[in-house]
Design a protein around this motif. Structure first.
Motif: not given
Length: 127
Positions: A22, A37, A41, A44-45, A90, A113, A117
């Motif tokens: 990402y 975005t 992401m 988040d990962e 995802e 999440d 995603h």
């Protein structure tokens, strides 16, 4: 090593690889909203990988295989076919996490999440 621990380490590796993917995708897109975005992401990962590291106690490094494969495809074919495939990954991750949620409660957040995603990728694909 138990099958459960192997699975958790595999999940952790996947999350780290997703950070690299990402992040690389964010660097090559010209769309500012998409860039933001994808960057979120990736963050988040990274958080997911840290949560899983607490369970595994294993230090891993991201592999560049997926990033090196996906970024050229993005440049060649654009976002629609690629984001559709990435969204599937995802959503599939969400399903793979389900059996571990009761024993590892923070995995519920990761699974949620992953679904989000997938939805974000579908949304970006349609813009």
């Amino acid at each position: 090593m138990t099958d459960e621990m192997k699975a958790l380490i595999g999940f952790q590796q996947g999350e780290l690889d997703a950070v690299a993917l990402y992040t690389a995708m964010a660097k090559v897109t010209k769309d500012e909203e998409m860039k933001q975005t994808l960057t979120k992401m990736a963050a988040d990962e990274g958080k997911h990988a840290r949560i899983l590291k607490e369970y595994t106690g294993t230090v891993l490094k991201p592999k560049s295989t997926m990033k090196n494969f996906v970024v050229p495809l993005y440049r060649m074919f654009g976002k629609k076919p690629l984001f559709k495939l990435m969204a599937k990954f995802e959503y599939d991750s969400t399903d793979k996490y389900q059996p571990y949620i009761d024993k590892y409660p923070n995995i519920a957040e990761i699974a949620a999440d992953e679904t989000r995603h997938g939805n974000l990728l579908i949304d970006m694909m349609c813009k």
